[in-house]
Motif scaffolding. Structure first.
Motif, PDB file in Angstrom:
ATOM      1  N   THR A   1      27.629  33.682 -46.452  1.00  0.00           N
ATOM      2  CA  THR A   1      26.341  34.082 -47.396  1.00  0.00           C
ATOM      3  C   THR A   1      26.146  35.496 -47.648  1.00  0.00           C
ATOM      4  OG1 THR A   1      25.205  32.298 -46.060  1.00  0.00           O
ATOM      5  CG2 THR A   1      23.636  33.586 -47.462  1.00  0.00           C
ATOM      6  N   PHE A   2      25.901  35.752 -48.974  1.00  0.00           N
ATOM      7  CA  PHE A   2      25.496  37.115 -49.382  1.00  0.00           C
ATOM      8  C   PHE A   2      26.788  37.748 -49.526  1.00  0.00           C
ATOM      9  CE2 PHE A   2      21.106  36.203 -47.993  1.00  0.00           C
ATOM     10  CZ  PHE A   2      20.500  36.570 -49.160  1.00  0.00           C
TER      11      PHE A   2
ATOM     12  N   GLU B   1      27.518  32.091 -54.507  1.00  0.00           N
ATOM     13  CA  GLU B   1      26.786  31.221 -53.880  1.00  0.00           C
ATOM     14  C   GLU B   1      27.374  30.720 -52.614  1.00  0.00           C
ATOM     15  OE1 GLU B   1      24.303  28.749 -55.101  1.00  0.00           O
ATOM     16  OE2 GLU B   1      23.950  30.240 -56.520  1.00  0.00           O
ATOM     17  N   PRO B   2      26.480  30.167 -51.637  1.00  0.00           N
ATOM     18  CA  PRO B   2      26.923  30.049 -50.285  1.00  0.00           C
ATOM     19  C   PRO B   2      28.136  29.222 -50.397  1.00  0.00           C
ATOM     20  CG  PRO B   2      24.683  30.275 -50.229  1.00  0.00           C
ATOM     21  CD  PRO B   2      24.997  30.276 -51.686  1.00  0.00           C
ATOM     22  N   GLU B   3      29.145  29.372 -49.356  1.00  0.00           N
ATOM     23  CA  GLU B   3      30.184  28.423 -49.357  1.00  0.00           C
ATOM     24  C   GLU B   3      30.233  27.967 -47.847  1.00  0.00           C
ATOM     25  OE1 GLU B   3      35.064  29.266 -49.104  1.00  0.00           O
ATOM     26  OE2 GLU B   3      33.962  30.390 -50.578  1.00  0.00           O
TER      27      GLU B   3
ATOM     28  N   PHE C   1      23.610  42.550 -45.638  1.00  0.00           N
ATOM     29  CA  PHE C   1      24.965  42.477 -45.183  1.00  0.00           C
ATOM     30  C   PHE C   1      25.707  41.069 -45.240  1.00  0.00           C
ATOM     31  CE2 PHE C   1      24.155  46.782 -43.473  1.00  0.00           C
ATOM     32  CZ  PHE C   1      25.289  47.444 -43.226  1.00  0.00           C
ATOM     33  N   PRO C   2      26.725  40.870 -45.953  1.00  0.00           N
ATOM     34  CA  PRO C   2      27.460  39.522 -45.786  1.00  0.00           C
ATOM     35  C   PRO C   2      27.521  38.944 -44.353  1.00  0.00           C
ATOM     36  CG  PRO C   2      28.704  41.075 -47.318  1.00  0.00           C
ATOM     37  CD  PRO C   2      27.708  41.864 -46.582  1.00  0.00           C
ATOM     38  N   PHE C   3      27.217  37.802 -44.218  1.00  0.00           N
ATOM     39  CA  PHE C   3      27.121  37.205 -42.900  1.00  0.00           C
ATOM     40  C   PHE C   3      27.872  35.813 -42.820  1.00  0.00           C
ATOM     41  CE2 PHE C   3      22.841  36.078 -44.176  1.00  0.00           C
ATOM     42  CZ  PHE C   3      22.799  34.838 -43.575  1.00  0.00           C
ATOM     43  N   ILE C   4      28.242  35.235 -41.893  1.00  0.00           N
ATOM     44  CA  ILE C   4      28.684  33.979 -41.885  1.00  0.00           C
ATOM     45  C   ILE C   4      28.472  33.237 -40.738  1.00  0.00           C
ATOM     46  CG2 ILE C   4      30.971  32.539 -41.672  1.00  0.00           C
ATOM     47  CD1 ILE C   4      32.512  34.824 -42.410  1.00  0.00           C
TER      48      ILE C   4
ATOM     49  N   TYR D   1      15.827  34.261 -42.822  1.00  0.00           N
ATOM     50  CA  TYR D   1      17.238  33.759 -42.792  1.00  0.00           C
ATOM     51  C   TYR D   1      17.635  32.379 -42.505  1.00  0.00           C
ATOM     52  CZ  TYR D   1      18.422  38.798 -43.108  1.00  0.00           C
ATOM     53  OH  TYR D   1      18.494  40.167 -43.267  1.00  0.00           O
ATOM     54  N   ILE D   2      16.623  31.878 -41.855  1.00  0.00           N
ATOM     55  CA  ILE D   2      16.575  30.239 -41.677  1.00  0.00           C
ATOM     56  C   ILE D   2      16.922  29.417 -42.507  1.00  0.00           C
ATOM     57  CG2 ILE D   2      15.412  28.231 -40.686  1.00  0.00           C
ATOM     58  CD1 ILE D   2      13.772  30.321 -38.654  1.00  0.00           C
ATOM     59  N   LYS D   3      16.381  29.459 -43.928  1.00  0.00           N
ATOM     60  CA  LYS D   3      16.923  28.633 -44.968  1.00  0.00           C
ATOM     61  C   LYS D   3      18.394  28.828 -45.630  1.00  0.00           C
ATOM     62  CE  LYS D   3      15.105  32.105 -48.552  1.00  0.00           C
ATOM     63  NZ  LYS D   3      14.343  32.859 -47.415  1.00  0.00           N
ATOM     64  N   TYR D   4      18.961  29.965 -44.858  1.00  0.00           N
ATOM     65  CA  TYR D   4      20.463  30.166 -45.163  1.00  0.00           C
ATOM     66  C   TYR D   4      21.305  29.770 -44.098  1.00  0.00           C
ATOM     67  CZ  TYR D   4      18.635  33.273 -48.798  1.00  0.00           C
ATOM     68  OH  TYR D   4      18.245  33.916 -50.182  1.00  0.00           O
ATOM     69  N   TYR D   5      20.565  29.639 -43.023  1.00  0.00           N
ATOM     70  CA  TYR D   5      21.654  29.318 -41.939  1.00  0.00           C
ATOM     71  C   TYR D   5      21.960  27.751 -41.561  1.00  0.00           C
ATOM     72  CZ  TYR D   5      20.176  33.503 -39.374  1.00  0.00           C
ATOM     73  OH  TYR D   5      20.228  35.127 -38.922  1.00  0.00           O
TER      74      TYR D   5
END
Length: 674
Positions: free
Chosen positions: A203-204, A214-216, A244-247, A365-369
């Motif tokens: 993400t990001f 787009e998130p992968e 910052f990009p994160f996984i 961030y929860i919506k991205y996790y």
């Protein structure tokens, strides 16, 4: 014994087989100068020749391995390297594999020069924060400027029965490295040795043009690895404006299955709890309260104020709550324990409630996790009452009011502890009351003024002001109001440097009322003001009152590419009366200026009433809060706040000085300013 003492928290040993091995010669070969390294060092940037980081997870343990070599070219960096602290959890082991320096081409083993102490990491127990973590203090003697320090270590967390959730589920978030450092080689590896597949979501991350991709999401089966490797690398992220990009790595699951996993654990606790059996005295007090609103208030405040909040870091790693009978008997518990006890009490008095899991710190961030129970770090109570939904944090203290008057908790995402649940988003909220309702009366007569502020606070504001007045010296409170008024009356521009106590004479502030049901806290400030008028460099006099708290600087100044603006302002109402024994300009542009702002996120009005010797402004601000302002709407939202700042956040009146010459000057001024 519930918490056996662990004697050894560290050891000097070779790395685990999954981490691989590197000999001294290989290390020396990897520490090579290059055009890239010389450029970074010449620019004064600390340089990391290589960083190898490996995260390993199985159903038995989580482990993290690091091998790195970096410069000690800055004195501050040398100091940090000479003394390091490593904090380890219960049943976590810290392994030291190598501590060396490369000095003038020679590799020197520094383990003989290393002193290690294991210390208790208990510095907040007096505040109810309990942790069995240990602090490993590492001191390395004789590190020198321009050494290259080589560290190779790991930490292994072996699961116990208390870590049942970690045995079942894995979660790890990799965040791209700090962009202060330059890396000759940066490598991160995630190894899944669990029986269950691990999902990972990128993400990001950005393309070459800087646009967010787009998130992968992909998956790792048992025994598989994920690897990121960069050479001659500086993280390009703009830390002030970009995320910052994160996984996110998590055991593959979905919210419905996770809720079905956790709900039976709590249901078993509820089913075994009988309030009549373990808390007969509390039941007697509840039964004696006839009004249901008051009974609900009593239940909430009993748990908040009578059950001591203990944050047990080790217990929070799981989700098995303490029995409510134990919480009641011991009068202490963590957020889960307090929330469960409150729910059991609410069940007894017939009010629908449920436990919900949240994480206020990472709510955005929860919506991205990826779905994971390990995302959450806090439990609160959701209450359904008279057709409305409320959220109660049982760990808060000194909060008052019937449920509709209590403080509002800002957050968006939660998972309800019931079967078949999905992650939910709260609706946006509009306050049914004014958080601040203030009346200002300022009478200027001759060379003095009489200033009175009467302010009513509700909700979170009432709770905060109640605590402030209880815990703060009265003189300090008065000085704080004096300082605010020094700017609000614009005296900072014509008498800066003057002792504020010599301007506001006999200033006092008193609590007028404190209604614990309405959660209304009312105060009154009163002072005599020496020389009440602001005088500009041309000796023009003005009577002014502008409340800069009304101007939301955070909205006007907000700039971020990725984060939306989080809207959490209070509802406010102001009534400002300025009176003088002088004649005023009743047609001055800004004196008569009114405003009406209406957009999806707030309504704002300022209305004026002008007389020959004074003026009044009525300001009304009603925001829609607990939401993110969409990027497409934000500039209009910002512009609306600029409009408020354009003399619509208070009142100013121009004095027409007595005398024929002053009247002529005023007439000419009006004529040529038309």
């Amino acid at each position: 014994m519930d918490n056996p003492i662990q004697i050894e928290n560290y050891s000097i040993r070779p790395p685990e087989t999954w981490a691989g091995s590197v000999d001294d010669q290989q290390l020396i070969e990897r520490i090579k100068e290059s055009d890239f390294s010389e450029r970074q060092i010449n620019e004064g940037r600390d340089y990391c020749y290589f960083l190898d980081k490996i995260y390993y997870t199985s159903n038995i343990e989580n482990s993290e391995y690091v091998c790195m070599a970096y410069t000690l070219n800055e004195p501050s960096n040398l100091e940090r390297a000479s003394v390091m602290d490593v904090v380890v959890e219960e049943n976590e082991m810290y392994g030291i594999h190598r501590i060396s320096v490369l000095r003038e081409g020679v590799l020197i083993d520094k383990i003989p020069d290393t002193r290690i102490k294991v210390l208790d990491n208990e510095n907040q127990s007096g505040g109810g924060i309990l942790s069995s973590t240990k602090k490993i203090n590492i001191t390395i003697k004789d590190l020198r400027l321009y050494d290259v320090l080589i560290l190779e270590d790991s930490r292994v967390k072996t699961f116990t029965e208390r870590d049942f959730l970690r045995k079942e589920f894995s979660r790890y978030v990799w965040v791209s490295p700090d962009n202060y450092w330059a890396y000759g080689n940066y490598k991160f590896t995630f190894i899944n040795d669990r029986n269950e597949p691990i999902a990972y979501k990128k993400t990001f991350f950005r393309d070459e043009m800087g646009n967010v991709l787009e998130p992968e999401t992909n998956y790792l089966k048992k025994g598989k690895k994920f690897i990121i490797e960069e050479k001659n690398y500086i993280n390009p992220v703009d830390a002030n404006r970009e995320i910052f990009p994160f996984i996110d790595f998590a055991t593959s699951s979905n919210w419905k299955d996770l809720s079905n996993y956790i709900a039976p654990i709590y249901e078993e606790i509820y089913g075994n709890a009988s309030l009549k059996d373990f808390a007969p005295n509390l039941v007697e007090k509840l039964d004696a309260i006839a009004d249901q609103d008051e009974k609900l208030q009593f239940a909430i405040e009993y748990v908040q104020n009578n059950i001591y909040y203990i944050f047990n870091a080790d217990e929070m790693n799981g989700h098995r709550p303490q029995e409510p009978s134990v919480t009641y008997q011991n009068k202490q518990g963590d957020c889960k324990a307090k929330s469960v006890l409150l729910k059991v009490i609410l069940d007894y008095i017939g009010i629908d409630s449920s436990i919900v899991l949240v994480n206020f710190n990472t709510d955005f961030y929860i919506k991205y996790y990826l779905p994971s129970l390990l995302t959450f770090n806090h439990a609160i109570v959701k209450v359904s009452y008279k057709g409305e939904i409320y959220f109660i944090d049982a760990t808060i203290r000194d909060e008052f009011g019937l449920i509709e008057n209590r403080g509002f908790i800002y957050f968006m995402h939660y998972l309800e502890v019931k079967s078949d649940q999905e992650l939910k988003e709260r609706k946006a909220y509009r306050f049914p009351y004014y958080c601040i309702d203030e009346k200002v009366e300022f009478h200027a007569r001759g060379t003095t003024g009489d200033l009175k502020l009467t302010t009513t606070y509700k909700g979170n504001r009432a709770n905060a002001m109640r605590r402030y007045f209880r815990n703060t010296n009265k003189r300090e409170i008065v000085d704080s109001w004096n300082n605010f008024l020094f700017y609000g009356l614009n005296y900072s521009n014509d008498r800066n440097g003057t002792d504020i106590r010599n301007i506001f004479k006999d200033a006092s502030i008193d609590i007028i009322s404190d209604d614990k049901k309405l959660n209304e806290f009312r105060i009154q400030y009163h002072a005599a003001v020496e020389n009440p008028y602001y005088t500009d460099p041309k000796n023009n006099r003005f009577l002014m009152y502008f409340d800069r708290n009304v101007v939301k600087a955070s909205a006007r100044d907000f700039i971020h590419e990725d984060l939306p603006f989080w809207h959490n302002f209070d509802s406010e109402k102001y009534e400002v009366h300025l009176y003088t024994d002088q004649k005023i300009d009743t047609e001055e542009k800004y004196t008569v200026q009114e405003s009406t702002i209406s957009n999806p996120y707030f309504n704002y009005t300022s209305r004026k009433k002008i007389t020959k010797n004074g003026a009044t402004v009525y300001i009304d601000y009603k925001p829609l809060v607990n939401l993110e302002i969409p990027r497409n709407d934000f500039e209009a939202f910002r512009e609306a706040h600029h409009m408020i700042a354009d003399s619509n956040f208070g009142l100013g009146i121009d004095i027409i000085e007595p005398g024929l010459m002053n009247m002529l000057k005023f007439s000419l001024k009006k004529k040529f300013n038309k």
